[in-house]
Design a protein around this motif. Structure first.
Motif, PDB file in Angstrom:
ATOM      1  N   CYS A   1      43.223  25.106  39.041  1.00 40.69           N
ATOM      2  CA  CYS A   1      41.858  24.904  39.530  1.00 40.69           C
ATOM      3  C   CYS A   1      41.077  24.107  38.491  1.00 40.69           C
ATOM      4  O   CYS A   1      41.188  24.359  37.287  1.00 40.69           O
ATOM      5  CB  CYS A   1      41.192  26.252  39.782  1.00 40.69           C
TER       6      CYS A   1
ATOM      7  N   TRP B   1      49.585  24.294  41.122  1.00 41.01           N
ATOM      8  CA  TRP B   1      48.255  23.699  40.991  1.00 41.01           C
ATOM      9  C   TRP B   1      47.427  24.507  40.020  1.00 41.01           C
ATOM     10  O   TRP B   1      47.613  25.694  39.851  1.00 41.01           O
ATOM     11  CB  TRP B   1      47.552  23.660  42.344  1.00 41.01           C
TER      12      TRP B   1
ATOM     13  N   GLY C   1      45.044  14.678  42.030  1.00 38.09           N
ATOM     14  CA  GLY C   1      45.613  15.962  41.663  1.00 38.09           C
ATOM     15  C   GLY C   1      44.586  17.047  41.410  1.00 38.09           C
ATOM     16  O   GLY C   1      44.932  18.141  40.996  1.00 38.09           O
TER      17      GLY C   1
ATOM     18  N   ARG D   1      42.205  20.023  42.170  1.00 43.21           N
ATOM     19  CA  ARG D   1      42.174  21.097  43.154  1.00 43.21           C
ATOM     20  C   ARG D   1      41.128  22.134  42.778  1.00 43.21           C
ATOM     21  O   ARG D   1      40.829  22.346  41.601  1.00 43.21           O
ATOM     22  CB  ARG D   1      43.534  21.810  43.234  1.00 43.21           C
TER      23      ARG D   1
ATOM     24  N   TYR E   1      45.007  30.078  38.962  1.00 44.71           N
ATOM     25  CA  TYR E   1      46.461  29.967  39.022  1.00 44.71           C
ATOM     26  C   TYR E   1      47.120  31.282  38.630  1.00 44.71           C
ATOM     27  O   TYR E   1      48.093  31.713  39.235  1.00 44.71           O
ATOM     28  CB  TYR E   1      46.959  28.837  38.123  1.00 44.71           C
TER      29      TYR E   1
ATOM     30  N   CYS F   1      40.357  26.216  43.677  1.00 43.95           N
ATOM     31  CA  CYS F   1      41.020  27.373  44.290  1.00 43.95           C
ATOM     32  C   CYS F   1      40.079  28.117  45.237  1.00 43.95           C
ATOM     33  O   CYS F   1      38.860  27.965  45.191  1.00 43.95           O
ATOM     34  CB  CYS F   1      41.595  28.307  43.233  1.00 43.95           C
TER      35      CYS F   1
ATOM     36  N   GLY G   1      42.215  20.350  47.874  1.00 46.89           N
ATOM     37  CA  GLY G   1      41.917  19.072  47.244  1.00 46.89           C
ATOM     38  C   GLY G   1      40.476  18.681  47.528  1.00 46.89           C
ATOM     39  O   GLY G   1      39.857  19.155  48.483  1.00 46.89           O
TER      40      GLY G   1
ATOM     41  N   PHE H   1      44.871  26.492  47.078  1.00 48.36           N
ATOM     42  CA  PHE H   1      44.175  25.407  46.397  1.00 48.36           C
ATOM     43  C   PHE H   1      43.811  24.316  47.381  1.00 48.36           C
ATOM     44  O   PHE H   1      44.604  23.949  48.244  1.00 48.36           O
ATOM     45  CB  PHE H   1      45.057  24.854  45.274  1.00 48.36           C
TER      46      PHE H   1
END
Length: 124
Positions: free
Chosen positions: A5, A3, A57, A59, A13, A61, A25, A23
């Protein structure tokens, strides 16, 4: 799939491997809260008019949440296992290193001082 951010400028990441970053959603099942998240994130690709289908998709963090935004994992404490980070129901990303600090809707911003004596409020 690793994932990324969606917060502009975030390197979550890259730090995930060494820091235990997780992460989250967007809260798409709660549209008003999702809009609050989007406003806080300030990603130019997403706004409150963006269709929910584009959020699948997306995300954010854990670097953008305070420790008190997470629920305590009592099960992990009892079983002596690593805790599973679970956000509280009202949590909103609020930690944005490097971003100017200002309350939402406020027209004043605090400028970083260039010296110890240069501290002032800049009104825009």
């Amino acid at each position: 799939m690793p994932w990324r951010c969606c917060v502009p400028g975030c390197k979550g990441y890259d730090e995930a491997k060494s820091m235990g970053v997780v992460f989250h959603g967007l809260p798409t099942r709660d549209p008003p809260r999702c809009r609050v998240w989007l406003k806080a994130i300030q990603n130019p690709r997403f706004d409150e008019d963006t269709p929910v289908s584009r959020y699948s998709g997306v995300r954010v963090c854990s670097l953008h949440f305070k420790p008190e935004d997470y629920e305590e994992d009592f099960r992990a404490k009892i079983l002596n296992i690593p805790p599973k980070p679970t956000l509280r129901s009202g949590a909103v990303p609020s930690v944005f290193p490097g971003r100017e600090r200002a309350e939402p809707g406020c027209t004043a911003r605090i400028r970083r001082p260039t010296s110890r004596l240069d501290v002032r409020l800049v009104v825009t």
